[in-house]
Scaffold this active site. Structure first.
Site, PDB file in Angstrom:
ATOM      1  N   ASP A   1       0.847  -1.182   0.000  1.00 23.24           N
ATOM      2  CA  ASP A   1       0.000   0.000   0.000  1.00 23.24           C
ATOM      3  C   ASP A   1       0.890   1.241   0.000  1.00 23.24           C
ATOM      4  O   ASP A   1       1.667   1.451   0.932  1.00 23.24           O
ATOM      5  CB  ASP A   1      -0.900  -0.025   1.239  1.00 23.24           C
ATOM      6  CG  ASP A   1      -2.092   0.901   1.082  1.00 23.24           C
ATOM      7  OD1 ASP A   1      -2.406   1.296  -0.056  1.00 23.24           O
ATOM      8  OD2 ASP A   1      -2.724   1.225   2.110  1.00 23.24           O
TER       9      ASP A   1
ATOM     10  N   HIS B   1      -4.487  13.798   0.547  1.00 25.57           N
ATOM     11  CA  HIS B   1      -4.527  12.942   1.736  1.00 25.57           C
ATOM     12  C   HIS B   1      -3.313  13.221   2.620  1.00 25.57           C
ATOM     13  O   HIS B   1      -3.436  13.392   3.834  1.00 25.57           O
ATOM     14  CB  HIS B   1      -4.545  11.475   1.301  1.00 25.57           C
ATOM     15  CG  HIS B   1      -4.591  10.485   2.422  1.00 25.57           C
ATOM     16  ND1 HIS B   1      -5.617  10.442   3.342  1.00 25.57           N
ATOM     17  CD2 HIS B   1      -3.739   9.494   2.771  1.00 25.57           C
ATOM     18  CE1 HIS B   1      -5.397   9.463   4.209  1.00 25.57           C
ATOM     19  NE2 HIS B   1      -4.262   8.872   3.890  1.00 25.57           N
TER      20      HIS B   1
ATOM     21  N   GLU C   1     -10.868   3.663   3.121  1.00 26.13           N
ATOM     22  CA  GLU C   1      -9.902   4.431   2.324  1.00 26.13           C
ATOM     23  C   GLU C   1     -10.152   4.132   0.851  1.00 26.13           C
ATOM     24  O   GLU C   1     -10.078   2.975   0.428  1.00 26.13           O
ATOM     25  CB  GLU C   1      -8.448   4.091   2.713  1.00 26.13           C
ATOM     26  CG  GLU C   1      -8.045   4.650   4.065  1.00 26.13           C
ATOM     27  CD  GLU C   1      -6.530   4.648   4.312  1.00 26.13           C
ATOM     28  OE1 GLU C   1      -5.813   3.902   3.617  1.00 26.13           O
ATOM     29  OE2 GLU C   1      -6.080   5.400   5.209  1.00 26.13           O
TER      30      GLU C   1
ATOM     31  N   GLU D   1      -9.138   3.774  -2.687  1.00 26.27           N
ATOM     32  CA  GLU D   1      -7.851   3.565  -3.366  1.00 26.27           C
ATOM     33  C   GLU D   1      -8.033   2.901  -4.732  1.00 26.27           C
ATOM     34  O   GLU D   1      -9.077   2.340  -5.036  1.00 26.27           O
ATOM     35  CB  GLU D   1      -6.926   2.696  -2.488  1.00 26.27           C
ATOM     36  CG  GLU D   1      -6.702   3.269  -1.098  1.00 26.27           C
ATOM     37  CD  GLU D   1      -5.509   2.677  -0.373  1.00 26.27           C
ATOM     38  OE1 GLU D   1      -4.652   2.067  -1.031  1.00 26.27           O
ATOM     39  OE2 GLU D   1      -5.448   2.835   0.867  1.00 26.27           O
TER      40      GLU D   1
ATOM     41  N   ASP E   1      -9.239   0.118   1.606  1.00 26.22           N
ATOM     42  CA  ASP E   1      -8.274  -0.263   2.642  1.00 26.22           C
ATOM     43  C   ASP E   1      -8.876   0.076   4.015  1.00 26.22           C
ATOM     44  O   ASP E   1      -8.477   1.018   4.678  1.00 26.22           O
ATOM     45  CB  ASP E   1      -6.979   0.513   2.412  1.00 26.22           C
ATOM     46  CG  ASP E   1      -5.844   0.032   3.304  1.00 26.22           C
ATOM     47  OD1 ASP E   1      -5.727  -1.184   3.489  1.00 26.22           O
ATOM     48  OD2 ASP E   1      -5.101   0.877   3.814  1.00 26.22           O
TER      49      ASP E   1
ATOM     50  N   ARG F   1      -8.783   3.137  13.003  1.00 26.53           N
ATOM     51  CA  ARG F   1      -7.892   4.270  13.291  1.00 26.53           C
ATOM     52  C   ARG F   1      -7.363   4.257  14.718  1.00 26.53           C
ATOM     53  O   ARG F   1      -6.216   4.640  14.960  1.00 26.53           O
ATOM     54  CB  ARG F   1      -8.620   5.597  13.043  1.00 26.53           C
ATOM     55  CG  ARG F   1      -9.045   5.808  11.617  1.00 26.53           C
ATOM     56  CD  ARG F   1      -7.856   5.808  10.660  1.00 26.53           C
ATOM     57  NE  ARG F   1      -8.313   6.115   9.297  1.00 26.53           N
ATOM     58  CZ  ARG F   1      -7.558   5.970   8.230  1.00 26.53           C
ATOM     59  NH1 ARG F   1      -6.324   5.495   8.331  1.00 26.53           N
ATOM     60  NH2 ARG F   1      -8.033   6.260   7.039  1.00 26.53           N
TER      61      ARG F   1
ATOM     62  N   GLN G   1      -4.774   1.476  14.865  1.00 22.14           N
ATOM     63  CA  GLN G   1      -3.638   1.893  14.033  1.00 22.14           C
ATOM     64  C   GLN G   1      -2.773   2.948  14.721  1.00 22.14           C
ATOM     65  O   GLN G   1      -1.539   2.847  14.732  1.00 22.14           O
ATOM     66  CB  GLN G   1      -4.183   2.443  12.705  1.00 22.14           C
ATOM     67  CG  GLN G   1      -3.112   2.912  11.727  1.00 22.14           C
ATOM     68  CD  GLN G   1      -3.703   3.690  10.543  1.00 22.14           C
ATOM     69  OE1 GLN G   1      -4.913   3.688  10.309  1.00 22.14           O
ATOM     70  NE2 GLN G   1      -2.842   4.361   9.797  1.00 22.14           N
TER      71      GLN G   1
ATOM     72  N   LYS H   1      -4.933  -2.454  10.010  1.00 23.82           N
ATOM     73  CA  LYS H   1      -5.314  -2.615   8.605  1.00 23.82           C
ATOM     74  C   LYS H   1      -5.270  -4.061   8.137  1.00 23.82           C
ATOM     75  O   LYS H   1      -5.242  -4.315   6.938  1.00 23.82           O
ATOM     76  CB  LYS H   1      -4.394  -1.773   7.721  1.00 23.82           C
ATOM     77  CG  LYS H   1      -4.649  -0.276   7.807  1.00 23.82           C
ATOM     78  CD  LYS H   1      -3.593   0.497   7.036  1.00 23.82           C
ATOM     79  CE  LYS H   1      -3.808   1.989   7.085  1.00 23.82           C
ATOM     80  NZ  LYS H   1      -4.706   2.503   6.049  1.00 23.82           N
TER      81      LYS H   1
ATOM     82  N   THR I   1      -9.396  -6.051   3.579  1.00 19.66           N
ATOM     83  CA  THR I   1      -9.135  -5.121   2.479  1.00 19.66           C
ATOM     84  C   THR I   1      -9.969  -5.620   1.311  1.00 19.66           C
ATOM     85  O   THR I   1      -9.828  -6.778   0.906  1.00 19.66           O
ATOM     86  CB  THR I   1      -7.638  -5.125   2.092  1.00 19.66           C
ATOM     87  OG1 THR I   1      -6.854  -4.848   3.266  1.00 19.66           O
ATOM     88  CG2 THR I   1      -7.335  -4.095   1.021  1.00 19.66           C
TER      89      THR I   1
ATOM     90  N   GLU J   1     -10.204  12.126   7.474  1.00 19.62           N
ATOM     91  CA  GLU J   1     -10.102  13.465   6.906  1.00 19.62           C
ATOM     92  C   GLU J   1     -11.440  14.180   6.916  1.00 19.62           C
ATOM     93  O   GLU J   1     -11.531  15.345   7.291  1.00 19.62           O
ATOM     94  CB  GLU J   1      -9.663  13.375   5.435  1.00 19.62           C
ATOM     95  CG  GLU J   1      -8.215  13.092   5.199  1.00 19.62           C
ATOM     96  CD  GLU J   1      -7.958  12.994   3.694  1.00 19.62           C
ATOM     97  OE1 GLU J   1      -8.043  14.007   3.000  1.00 19.62           O
ATOM     98  OE2 GLU J   1      -7.688  11.872   3.227  1.00 19.62           O
TER      99      GLU J   1
END
Lengths: 425, 425
Positions: free
Chosen positions: A129, A136, A201, A203, A235, A239, A242, A255, A259, A365
């Site tokens: 990744d 971002h 996420e 991606e 992904d 949080r 993490q 993570k 996925t 975000e």
């Protein structure tokens, strides 16, 4: 260029696309197919029927239960097969007539997409990744991840930053997962329990076709020859887990629980009409990252949607163009120290946020770390909206991408990349 | 318990050990064998000869070119096969006589170790590198990695920290590699070129036997059932590349150019005599990391040696006991969020330094980041010593571990974990 198979304007799967997938129908083995309109065309049946006999490659590669052996062939084989498939499916061609009129072959080779199960298209050896999303990085890196980091990581513009992801927890669209448990601080005390900050996420990812040997870096200007095709990727990120674990060694359990990828691998060739330059180019880079090609990234819009009680709510609109490095540069950097890539390796961009809140590719975000819940508006505006700080149990998140062709070649999409959050075990 | 095969006291491969490997002889296919004394016993030949016919497992698993299918069987199968092999090799047993006296089988089944090529024993799906070495964390984390980190990471004692390593660059002992290139700062300016701070890391690693499904964590008190066996591991590290790239997402190209493992997989059962408790225990941990077993780690000395122009120089003496979490705890934590482990996954401890400079498991620690080169003394003291800040081209680094049994069961070792640094391409 049109097909004798109906392809609606809203369909992801025009003649320009022809993505590969692995599918099964009730009680049958998984096998390789190509999507066209609302149909799956069974490549094993075509291969056994002689459709590729003159193309000089190992036909057994099309009779497997994953795409790996086929993806590992030379690019020119994929290009020849793609041309053959286009001729077979195009209207007013001799080959098109053959497939259309050969009733027994036709009936045996086509399955409605609504009636098939999709499987992981590739056996994934390694999942990498990257972190090449410009906006971002600006948003997350400067304020949200850690108070101690108040600027973008110094190497961000010089090399495509990446970490090794967890390959064994990559699943195909439609696979639900349980909210992960883990350790994280709450009000200054570390607890062990279900994640409270479950995030998405948005991606974009490439599957590696042909690999390289240990100690043999891939030249940036030949790196695209090693890309088999592309998928959408979610992904999923815990949080709180993490941020507690990742201060030294990067993301791990935050993570590794799920996925999600879309099931159809869109060939490199299908995305030619959508090329753009990466952001912040040209800029001075070391020779091993300097590309001759200017337009080495793509501009494909990706929408993230929340589905809840059969209603759909808009989460974010991102774009594959929000990157500061191309896949060719990611591959060149990845192998620059000698690391071998293998057929079936998966390489993702990192979160593809745009500059505004409506374009934020993750909730971290969009909601400022959960502090400012975001109003997600229903597609059917009479249904109002829902508020989210992070994902809740029973939320289904769907990514879709549909690139409109300007030159009449046909639209290109990826199907859906969909996952549902089940309660913690 | 002695064998009718000669096993010297200095041999790693007593009847107590019986490690599995994959070997080939000139011009033949790779196959599974077991080491005993100076010999390899061919398990394919034994299986075809009927030696395991009554043990009720799939004999085809012993006829493969990797250990994966066999390692994925239930632990009790491995235990039954181990007992059978001990009986076949023990002196004064009926079965021992059978193998010893059956001249055609005997001649077909035994190969001198000096005449075989060893291969990677398992197909490795995912490689996970933990960071559970107590003294390594104290030294590296408090002063050497970054001036901004002046204490051990807050989660270090609460959970086994880890990152996903790169599986495709794991190689078997004896495989040379080229010094990697990369980007890193020199005198305040970022350059692109060959690594100048090439390091070793003395580690111990477990191969996963039976795996788990997505969303199904492994209980810490049953986690050892999922361990097939152990190897030595050198996690070669390019410190300059690593420190420039890894401020946010952990190690990537700094550790993806080569990881060396010893070729023989030592069964869990062979290490029973060497059990000790992990460091800093007992201490309060969440329930999912709380073990009923006290002695869940091992005390096995690992020596690192530099070989240069046929001379050997002592680099460091480490121990597998320098860990604050056991493999069972690493597995429980790894899967606690739902991550699936697969047969053939490799899980390493991180650097196993002891408290003194002579016990530092990497040069980063031993030479204070290269600032204080270390005097490595020759085994033959008349040959003097060599100084190293970091590894130089043509250095060969060898790890070996030889655990002396106190109860006469026989000594247990791992063969060698050896790699040579070739100049950058």
């Amino acid at each position: 260029m049109g097909s004798w198979i109906e392809v609606k304007d809203s369909s992801d799967f025009s003649l320009q696309n022809l993505p590969y997938g692995v599918f099964s129908t009730n009680g049958t083995d998984a096998r390789i197919g190509v999507a066209i309109g609302d149909w799956v065309l069974d490549l094993k049946v075509l291969a056994e029927g002689g459709a590729f006999d003159d193309l000089e490659f190992d036909l057994e590669t099309l009779k497997n239960t994953t795409l790996n052996a086929y993806a590992g062939l030379e690019k020119k084989v994929h290009q020849k097969v793609r041309q053959r498939l286009q001729k077979l499916l195009e209207k007013d061609t001799q080959l098109g007539h053959v497939l259309k009129e050969n009733k027994p072959l036709h009936d045996k080779a086509f399955f409605p997409q609504s009636g098939v199960n999709m499987h992981l298209p590739m056996k994934i050896g390694n999942y990498t990744d990257f972190f090449v999303g410009l906006h971002h990085a600006k948003t997350v890196n400067t304020s949200l991840i850690s108070a101690s980091i108040n600027q973008i990581c110094p190497c961000f513009y010089n090399l495509p930053i990446a970490y090794n992801g967890r390959a064994s927890s990559v699943v195909v669209s439609g696979t639900p997962f349980h909210r992960p448990r883990g350790q994280f601080p709450v009000d200054g005390e570390v607890i062990s329990g279900p994640c409270r900050k479950l995030d998405i996420e948005v991606e974009f990812a490439a599957f590696i076709g042909r690999g390289n040997e240990l100690g043999s870096p891939i030249d940036v200007n030949h790196a695209e020859d090693h890309i088999f095709g592309f998928v959408l990727l979610n992904d999923w990120s815990a949080r709180d887990i993490q941020m507690y674990e990742a201060t030294l060694m990067g993301p791990f359990n935050g993570k590794s629980f799920c996925t999600t990828i879309s099931p159809w691998v869109v060939p490199l060739e299908a995305l030619e009409p959508f090329r753009v330059a990466p952001k912040e180019t040209p800029r001075k880079l070391p020779e091993y990252l300097t590309e001759k090609r200017e337009k080495s990234a793509y501009d494909i819009p990706i929408r993230a949607t929340l589905e809840l009680n059969s209603e759909k709510y808009r989460v974010a609109d991102c774009s594959t163009s929000n990157v500061i490095f191309s896949f060719a540069q990611m591959i060149a950097h990845h192998t620059s120290g000698g690391c071998p890539l293998r057929t079936g390796d998966l390489i993702a961009t990192g979160t593809l946020s745009g500059p505004t809140r409506e374009e934020a590719g993750c909730l971290l975000e969009q909601t400022r770390g959960g502090k400012e819940p975001f109003e997600m508006v229903a597609e059917d505006s009479s249904k109002g909206s829902v508020q989210r700080a992070f994902c809740e149990d029973n939320d289904t998140i769907i990514f879709a991408a549909h690139a409109k062709s300007n030159d009449g070649l046909g639209n290109v999409g990826f199907g859906t990349c969909q996952g549902k959050v089940l309660p913690a075990i």
